[in-house]
Design a protein around this motif. Structure first.
Motif, mmCIF file in Angstrom:
data_model
loop_
_atom_site.group_PDB
_atom_site.id
_atom_site.type_symbol
_atom_site.label_atom_id
_atom_site.label_comp_id
_atom_site.label_asym_id
_atom_site.label_seq_id
_atom_site.Cartn_x
_atom_site.Cartn_y
_atom_site.Cartn_z
ATOM 1 N N HIS A 1 37.313 36.726 31.529
ATOM 2 C CA HIS A 1 36.751 34.705 32.463
ATOM 3 C C HIS A 1 38.282 34.920 33.307
ATOM 4 O O HIS A 1 38.742 34.521 32.127
ATOM 5 N N PHE A 2 38.089 33.994 33.866
ATOM 6 C CA PHE A 2 38.893 33.951 35.271
ATOM 7 C C PHE A 2 38.592 32.202 35.628
ATOM 8 O O PHE A 2 37.357 32.228 35.622
ATOM 9 N N THR B 1 48.466 43.583 44.608
ATOM 10 C CA THR B 1 47.692 42.975 43.345
ATOM 11 C C THR B 1 46.687 42.233 43.503
ATOM 12 O O THR B 1 47.386 41.201 44.078
ATOM 13 N N PHE B 2 45.998 42.299 42.925
ATOM 14 C CA PHE B 2 44.931 40.744 42.343
ATOM 15 C C PHE B 2 45.257 39.959 41.176
ATOM 16 O O PHE B 2 44.862 41.033 40.121
ATOM 17 N N ALA B 3 45.863 39.181 41.552
ATOM 18 C CA ALA B 3 45.973 38.273 40.047
ATOM 19 C C ALA B 3 46.132 37.481 40.097
ATOM 20 O O ALA B 3 46.305 36.181 41.381
ATOM 21 N N VAL B 4 44.693 36.370 39.538
ATOM 22 C CA VAL B 4 44.294 35.282 39.253
ATOM 23 C C VAL B 4 45.372 34.017 38.967
ATOM 24 O O VAL B 4 46.199 34.438 37.713
ATOM 25 N N GLN C 1 33.873 32.754 43.760
ATOM 26 C CA GLN C 1 33.101 32.664 43.258
ATOM 27 C C GLN C 1 31.771 33.589 43.214
ATOM 28 O O GLN C 1 31.113 34.040 42.741
ATOM 29 N N ASN C 2 31.029 33.433 44.191
ATOM 30 C CA ASN C 2 29.534 33.753 44.213
ATOM 31 C C ASN C 2 29.483 35.477 44.606
ATOM 32 O O ASN C 2 28.611 36.213 44.426
#
Length: 382
Positions: free
Chosen positions: A14-15, A173-176, A248-249
């Motif tokens: 979960h992010f 990268t993908f990084a939140v 988000q969606n």
């Protein structure tokens, strides 16, 4: 032959992160940053990285940052001096800047529960976000975007990277992020090109998702051109909201598939940036890319000419160009590079109406060239 043994595993992570809006972030009366990075168990270590262009535009900023951290020293601890990184694509074209951050992370004992706070435009956020992501497999990143484009688009997503092998964002990268903080005080010193540039991303998301927002942009071109900060804040908020809702969606925040609606207009924009040796800024290239794909949509019978001309007139009225001298057959090479960027299957967003996008998996080269010709003739008539 025996069938292979298989142990299957599936898990979810979960992010979540907050996008905050404020003014004069480093005024000691403003608790936004201190409250965002507070650590109840210890004084939080913070490495601050600053876009050199922002530093020049705000000569008191470094002192204000240091004063701010001194004021909140029982909660947050500034590690060393504020580190400056060149702004613009220079930040992404030289991996020496990444290495310099890694050296600071090592020298100051920055760990995964420490923070890297990056203040700057989209390119600096991209590059330093990459450095944060590969430090200890992920140091907490707080982005403080300072341009319209980074506040409404690039700074609020989950992607980062640097340019490599002559290709944009080839390494990344993908990084939140831990958090993103938009401070509208930074917008007041932008030059005209940077003020305008980010508006193209708002046009983009409005055209594919929100007709009422596109109408609002049409109606507010004069206020935007006259640098009305209240109107710009509204544009940034609405654009950022649409972007974050999509992330988000979509169910594909890390882009495992090939569908990238928010890359409308970007396949040619990326190529134009390269062809211009990055003299065209990203938002300016996106404006041209939107015009090109809108013209293509019209010539393929998906969009009426009246709708196309509304797009082109709004773009021109905001001070953008919709054509470029080097936008010729060389641009078509961008389709293959974009397919590679997507990860395999070419997926291009086109328009079926203002506010409604749809995807195709191929583009006809001759129609692309006719679209370029249409744009050139449209400009010549103005």
């Amino acid at each position: 032959m025996k069938a292979p043994k298989i142990i299957k595993q599936s898990f979810q992570v979960h992010f979540s992160f907050n996008l905050l809006f404020t003014s004069n972030l480093f005024n000691t009366q403003n608790t936004t940053l201190a409250n965002t990075i507070i650590d109840k168990d210890r004084v939080a270590k913070v490495l601050v990285i600053l876009d050199s262009g922002v530093s020049i535009a705000h000569p008191d900023l470094k002192n204000n940052i240091q004063h701010y951290f001194k004021h909140y020293q029982e909660q947050i601890s500034l590690q060393g001096d504020v580190m400056e990184i060149p702004g613009g694509e220079t930040a992404k074209n030289n991996d020496a800047h990444i290495n310099s951050v890694l050296e600071k992370v090592n020298a100051y004992g920055i760990d995964r529960h420490s923070y890297i706070v990056v203040i700057g435009g989209g390119a600096v956020l991209d590059a330093m976000g990459f450095a944060a992501a590969i430090s200890h497999r992920g140091v907490r990143l707080v982005r403080i975007p300072t341009t319209v484009l980074s506040q409404n688009d690039s700074g609020i997503g989950v992607k980062n990277g640097i340019n490599f092998l002559g290709k944009k964002n080839f390494t990344g990268t993908f990084a939140v992020p831990y958090a993103v903080i938009n401070d509208d005080a930074f917008l007041t010193t932008l030059d005209e090109r940077d003020w305008r540039s980010g508006i193209s991303e708002a046009i983009k998301v409005a055209l594919i998702k929100d007709y009422e927002f596109f109408e609002w942009i049409e109606q507010n071109t004069s206020a935007l051109n006259n640098r009305n900060l209240e109107v710009m804040n509204e544009l940034i908020y609405r654009c950022a909201d649409l972007h974050m809702k999509h992330i988000q969606n979509s169910g594909d925040a890390f882009e495992q598939g090939s569908s990238r609606p928010l890359d409308f207009g970007h396949w040619s924009a990326h190529k134009l940036e390269q062809l211009s040796n990055f003299n065209i800024r990203h938002g300016e290239a996106v404006a041209i890319g939107i015009a090109l794909d809108s013209a293509y949509s019209y010539l393929q019978g998906h969009l009426s000419e009246t709708e196309l001309q509304r797009i082109l007139d709004t773009t021109l009225n905001l001070g953008f160009s919709i054509s470029y001298d080097e936008m010729d057959a060389n641009v078509i090479k961008g389709l293959e590079e974009f397919r590679e960027h997507l990860g395999g299957k070419l997926t291009i967003m086109l328009l079926s109406a203002l506010g409604t996008g749809f995807e195709v998996h191929e583009m006809e080269s001759d129609i692309v060239l006719k679209s370029i010709d249409y744009l050139n003739k449209y400009v010549s008539k103005k």
